[in-house]
Scaffold this active site. Structure first.
Site, PDB file in Angstrom:
ATOM      1  N   GLY A  31       0.797  -1.222   0.000  1.00 22.17           N
ATOM      2  CA  GLY A  31       0.000   0.000   0.000  1.00 22.17           C
ATOM      3  C   GLY A  31       0.828   1.270   0.000  1.00 22.17           C
ATOM      4  CB  CYS A 239     -24.861 -10.197 -18.512  1.00 18.72           C
ATOM      5  SG  CYS A 239     -24.134 -10.107 -20.164  1.00 18.72           S
ATOM      6  CB  CYS A 242     -23.379 -14.390 -20.498  1.00 16.96           C
ATOM      7  SG  CYS A 242     -22.944 -13.447 -19.026  1.00 16.96           S
ATOM      8  CB  CYS A 264     -20.255  -9.241 -18.880  1.00 20.28           C
ATOM      9  SG  CYS A 264     -21.259 -10.477 -18.074  1.00 20.28           S
ATOM     10  CB  CYS A 270     -19.440 -11.799 -21.457  1.00 21.54           C
ATOM     11  SG  CYS A 270     -21.180 -11.619 -21.882  1.00 21.54           S
TER      12      CYS A 270
END
Lengths: 282, 256, 226
Positions: A31, A239, A242, A264, A270
Site C-alpha cells: 500500500g 447481463c 450471458c 458484462c 461473458c
C-alpha cells in the site's frame, strides 16, 4: 517475433532493474507508494505508461500476457498495449483470464478469480488517495507516514451528508494491511472485495512516478462508517448476453430512442459463459 | 499546582533579525493570557513557536500532557506533537480560510477532528457537529453548507467549533477578531469568554487590539522588538502601565 | 482582614519627559472583619489610587498590602485573580462589561466563575436586581445601554452577588435616588454584620456617617513632593 530493434519488452535492462526494485519495495510495504524514475514511453500519459513499465519489468519470454481496458480485451487501448508487447517482447498473448500469467488492466479486476502465480498490473492515473482533499504532496506524505487518515473519512462523511449514502462509486479508498490508505485505481467499488486475492497486484502510475503493490492474501478493507457500511453494489440487472447476475455491467446505448442494454464489462467472462451455455445446449 | 504550559527562554531569530528572544512564562489551567504589541513585535513568531508551527532556535515549551505529565513539546516526535495539536491543543487563525477547509461542509469541518481521532459512526459525528454549531450560534440548517457561503463572523465561529469539538485544554488564538465588524467582534468575544469559562480552557491570545485583551485575557504580556517588556494582570498593565512603550501603546488608543 | 503598611505610589510619565508624580507615601492602616473604613480627602488626594492598589489594579512602588493571607503586593497574577474571585470584591464607579451580555448574566458572573450552579447563581442575581429595583424587562438586555443610575445599581448587584470577605466600594451611592440609596446602605450594613471588611469612598456625608466606623484622611499620608 521480437522486433530486433528493441530490447526485450522495450525498456533497457537497467531501467527494468530500477522498476523491479521499486516493485519489490512496494511488495514489502503493502500500500505504500514507492517513487520510481518513470520513463518516457511511446504513448501519451493517461494511456497506461505506468502499467506498461511495470508489465515490462515483470515480463519473461515464457509469460502469457493479457490486457483489458474497462474489462474488455478488444478496446483500442487494450489492443495497442497487447500489440506493443507482442512486438517488443515477443510474448504469447491471450484473452483468457485463466490462461494469462500477467494481466494488465485499466479500471477493472477480472470476474474470474485470479490464482497464485498470476500478476495483475493496474494502470493508475492518480496514486494519491488524499490528493483532492489535501493538494500538498509534502503534507499527504506526512499524513501517510503518521497514519493521519481522518481526512479520508471526511470525504465519506461529505458523501453521506450530500447524497444520503457513500456516493463514491469508483477509486473507493481502502486500507491495506491495517496501515496505508490506498487508491485502488479507478476500479468500480464492486471490485473492491476482489483486492483480497491470490495473485500479486501491482499498481503503476507513470505520470506521477509511483509504484505500489498488494501482495497475495493481503488484508484490504474498504473504508466506511459503522452505521454506513461499505456496500459493493452494482446495477440491478442480469447481463443481456450471458445472463450473469454476479458480474459488473456496462450500460450500452443501442439506438437513438433511449434503447439500452446491460452487458458484462468483462468480455472474457461473458464469452466463456456463452461458450459454456452453447456447449450445454448442443 | 502544575502549570499547563511552561515556556522557558524561547528564542527565534530570522538571520540577524530577532523574532522573539528569551520569552519565559507559566500558564495555569483556566488562565487566558493576552500577548499584545505592534506589527513586527514578535508576538506571532512567539505564538507559532509555541504552537509548533515554527521551530525556535532555543528554549522549551513544556506542556502538562495527560499521559506523561510535563513534557517539552519541542523534543517530542512529530507524531506525538501532531496528535497533541489535534487533541489537547487548538489553533484559531486570524483568517478563517487558514483554519477551515473551504470546500468541505460546515459539518465536515467540525467532524474532521473527531474522525482524526478515530470516530467512525456517522450518526455520532453528525450529532456532535450539530451540537457544536448550536454552541457557536450557527443554525442547524447550515450544517451541509460550505463555509465559503458564510459571513466572516460565521466562518470564525465555525473555526472555533472545529477547534473545540475534541475538548482541547489549550487554545492558541491569533487575532481571533481581526478583520471583523465591531458588532460581530463583540458577539464573538462574548462567545469565546463563555466557552473558556464553561470548558475551563486555557488560552493564549495574540492581538494588537487592547480592547480584546481587556475583555478576554486575565494576564497580559507586552512585546516590543521580540522582547517581553512588561507583564502582569491585564487591568493592571492597561490601567497602570510601567514601561514607556506600554504607556505609549495605552495612551494611543482612540477613545470612542 | 486588610492591612496596608507604608504604602507608596508614584506615576512616572515616560512619554511626557519622564515626569514623576508622587501620589501617596507612607500609607499605613488596617481594616478588621465587620469594619467599614471610609477614605476621605479632597479630590486628587489619592483615594481612588489607594482603592485601585488595594484591588491590584495599580502597582505600588513601595510598602505592602495584605488581604486575608495573601500579600497582594508580591502576589502572582493568578493569585490576585483567585483573590478577586473568592475574597476581594470591588464596586467601581463605572461598569465595564462585554457589550451584548444580558444584565442577569453580568450579575451572576462572579458566582458562575466560582463554580456555583447556574440555577442558584441566577436566583441570587434575580434577587439582587429586584431589591435594587432594576425592572425585570431590562434583565435580558445589556446594561451598556442603561442610564447612569441603572448601570451603577447593576454594578452594585454584581459586587454583592458573592459574599466577599473584603469589599472595596468606590462611591456606591453617588447617583442614586433616596430609595435606592437606602437599599445600598442596607446591603452594606448587612455585609458588615456578616463580618465583611469594607473600604469605601463616600462623598455622600450622610452615607459615610451611617456606615463607616472610621475615617482615614488620605491627604494625611505625607506626599514626597518631587
Amino acid at each position: 517475433m521480437t522486433d530486433e530493434a528493441y530490447n526485450f519488452a522495450y525498456l533497457d535492462e537497467q531501467t527494468k532493474r530500477m522498476v523491479r526494485r521499486a516493485i519489490l519495495k512496494g511488495v514489502a510495504v503493502p500500500g505504500y507508494q514507492v517513487p520510481f524514475a518513470s520513463r518516457e514511453m511511446p504513448m501519451p500519459y493517461g494511456w497506461g505508461t505506468g502499467g506498461v513499465q511495470v508489465s515490462a519489468a515483470c515480463l519473461t519470454p515464457e509469460d502469457i500476457f493479457k490486457v483489458i481496458d474497462q474489462g474488455a480485451d478488444d478496446t483500442t487501448n487494450a489492443v495497442s498495449i497487447r500489440k506493443f508487447f507482442e512486438k517488443t517482447a515477443g510474448v504469447a498473448v491471450t484473452e483468457k483470464t485463466t490462461a494469462a500469467t500477467i494481466i494488465q488492466t485499466r479500471h477493472r479486476i477480472p470476474e474470474t478469480p485470479l490464482t497464485e502465480g498470476q500478476i495483475l498490473v493496474y494502470q493508475v492515473p492518480i496514486p494519491e488517495p488524499l490528493r483532492f482533499l489535501e493538494p500538498r504532496e509534502t503534507e499527504t506524505r506526512k499524513m501517510h507516514s503518521l497514519e493521519e487518515y481522518g481526512l479520508m473519512h471526511v470525504k465519506l462523511y461529505e458523501d453521506i451528508a450530500r447524497h444520503g449514502e457513500i456516493a463514491t462509486a469508483y477509486a473507493y479508498p481502502v486500507k491495506v494491511e491495517g496501515r496505508y490508505v490506498m487508491d485502488p485505481s479507478p476500479i468500480p467499488k464492486f471490485d473492491n472485495p476482489r483486492l483480497v486475492s491470490a495473485a500479486i497486484q501491482l499498481f503503476g502510475a507513470g505520470r506521477e512516478q509511483r509504484i505500489y503493490a498488494v501482495p497475495p492474501y493481503t488484508q484490504v478493507v474498504s473504508l466506511d462508517f459503522e452505521d454506513y457500511p461499505f456496500d459493493p453494489s452494482k446495477a440491478p440487472h442480469p447481463c443481456a448476453l450471458c445472463g450473469a447476475e454476479d458480474s459488473y455491467l456496462d450500460e450500452v446505448i443501442t439506438d437513438d430512442a433511449g434503447g439500452r442494454m446491460f452487458v458484462c464489462s468483462d468480455t472474457d467472462y461473458c464469452t466463456q459463459r456463452r461458450a459454456q451455455q452453447d456447449g450445454a445446449a448442443a | 499546582m502544575t502549570p499547563l504550559l511552561r515556556v522557558e527562554n524561547l528564542t527565534r531569530s530570522f538571520g540577524g533579525r530577532i523574532g522573539c528572544a528569551d520569552v519565559s512564562f507559566d500558564l495555569y489551567p483556566g488562565e487566558v493570557l493576552g500577548i499584545v504589541g505592534e506589527s513586527g513585535s514578535g508576538k506571532s513568531t512567539l505564538l507559532n513557536c509555541m504552537a509548533g508551527h515554527l521551530a525556535p532556535d532555543s528554549g522549551k515549551v513544556i506542556f502538562d500532557t495527560r499521559a506523561d505529565g510535563p513534557t517539552d513539546t519541542l523534543t517530542m516526535s512529530e507524531p506525538e506533537r501532531r496528535m497533541l495539536s489535534r487533541t489537547d491543543w487548538a489553533f484559531v487563525h486570524q483568517n478563517p480560510r487558514d483554519g477551515l477547509r473551504m470546500r468541505i461542509s460546515a459539518g465536515g469541518n467540525v467532524g474532521e477532528r473527531l474522525m482524526a481521532v478515530g470516530a467512525r459512526r456517522y450518526g455520532t459525528i453528525r450529532s456532535r457537529a450539530l451540537d457544536w454549531l448550536e454552541r457557536v450560534e450557527i443554525s442547524d440548517d447550515r450544517i451541509d453548507d460550505r463555509p465559503a457561503a458564510f459571513s466572516g463572523g460565521m466562518q470564525q465561529r465555525l473555526q472555533i467549533a472545529r477547534n473545540l469539538v475534541t475538548g482541547p485544554r489549550l487554545v492558541f488564538m491569533d487575532e481571533p477578531t481581526g478583520g471583523l465588524d465591531v458588532s460581530v467582534q463583540a458577539r464573538l468575544l462574548d462567545l469565546i469568554r463563555g466557552l473558556v469559562r464553561r470548558m475551563g480552557l486555557s488560552a493564549i491570545v495574540v492581538t494588537h487590539d487592547l480592547a480584546v485583551v481587556r475583555l478576554l485575557a486575565d494576564r497580559l504580556m507586552v512585546m516590543k522588538d521580540g522582547h517581553v517588556i512588561e507583564s502582569g494582570l491585564t487591568d493592571q498593565v492597561l490601567d497602570d502601565p510601567q514601561a514607556p512603550y506600554t504607556q505609549l501603546l495605552v495612551s494611543s488608543v482612540l477613545q470612542v | 482582614m486588610i492591612s496596608v503598611d507604608n504604602l507608596s505610589k508614584t506615576f512616572t510619565l515616560h512619554n511626557q519627559g519622564g515626569q514623576v508624580i508622587p501620589v501617596i507615601a507612607g500609607a499605613t492602616f488596617s481594616v478588621a472583619p465587620g469594619e467599614c473604613v471610609a477614605l476621605t480627602g479632597e479630590s486628587g488626594a489619592g483615594k481612588s489610587t489607594v482603592m485601585r492598589i488595594l484591588y491590584g489594579n495599580y502597582l505600588a512602588q513601595g510598602g505592602s498590602v495584605r488581604i486575608g493571607d495573601v500579600t497582594l503586593t508580591e502576589a502572582e497574577p493568578r493569585e490576585i485573580l483567585a483573590l478577586r474571585r473568592e475574597t476581594l470584591g470591588y464596586v467601581s464607579q463605572f461598569l465595564r462589561v462585554v457589550p451584548r451580555v444580558p444584565t442577569l448574566d453580568v450579575v451572576a458572573e462572579p458566582l458562575l466563575a466560582l463554580g456555583v450552579a447556574e440555577a442558584e447563581a441566577f436566583e441570587r442575581a434575580r434577587g439582587l436586581l429586584t431589591r435594587l429595583r432594576i425592572p425585570e424587562t431590562l434583565w435580558t438586555l445589556s446594561p451598556t445601554t442603561f442610564s447612569g443610575g441603572e448601570q451603577q445599581r447593576v454594578n452594585i448587584a454584581r459586587g454583592f452577588a458573592h459574599r466577599y470577605p473584603a469589599l472595596l466600594l468606590d462611591e456606591p451611592t453617588a447617583s442614586l435616588d433616596p430609595t435606592n440609596r437606602e437599599t445600598v446602605l442596607r446591603l452594606i450594613e448587612e455585609a458588615k454584620s456578616a463580618g465583611v471588611a469594607i473600604v469605601g469612598i463616600f462623598h455622600d456625608k450622610g452615607a459615610r456617617d451611617r456606615v463607616a466606623d472610621r475615617e482615614i484622611d488620605v491627604s494625611s499620608f505625607a506626599r514626597a513632593v518631587a
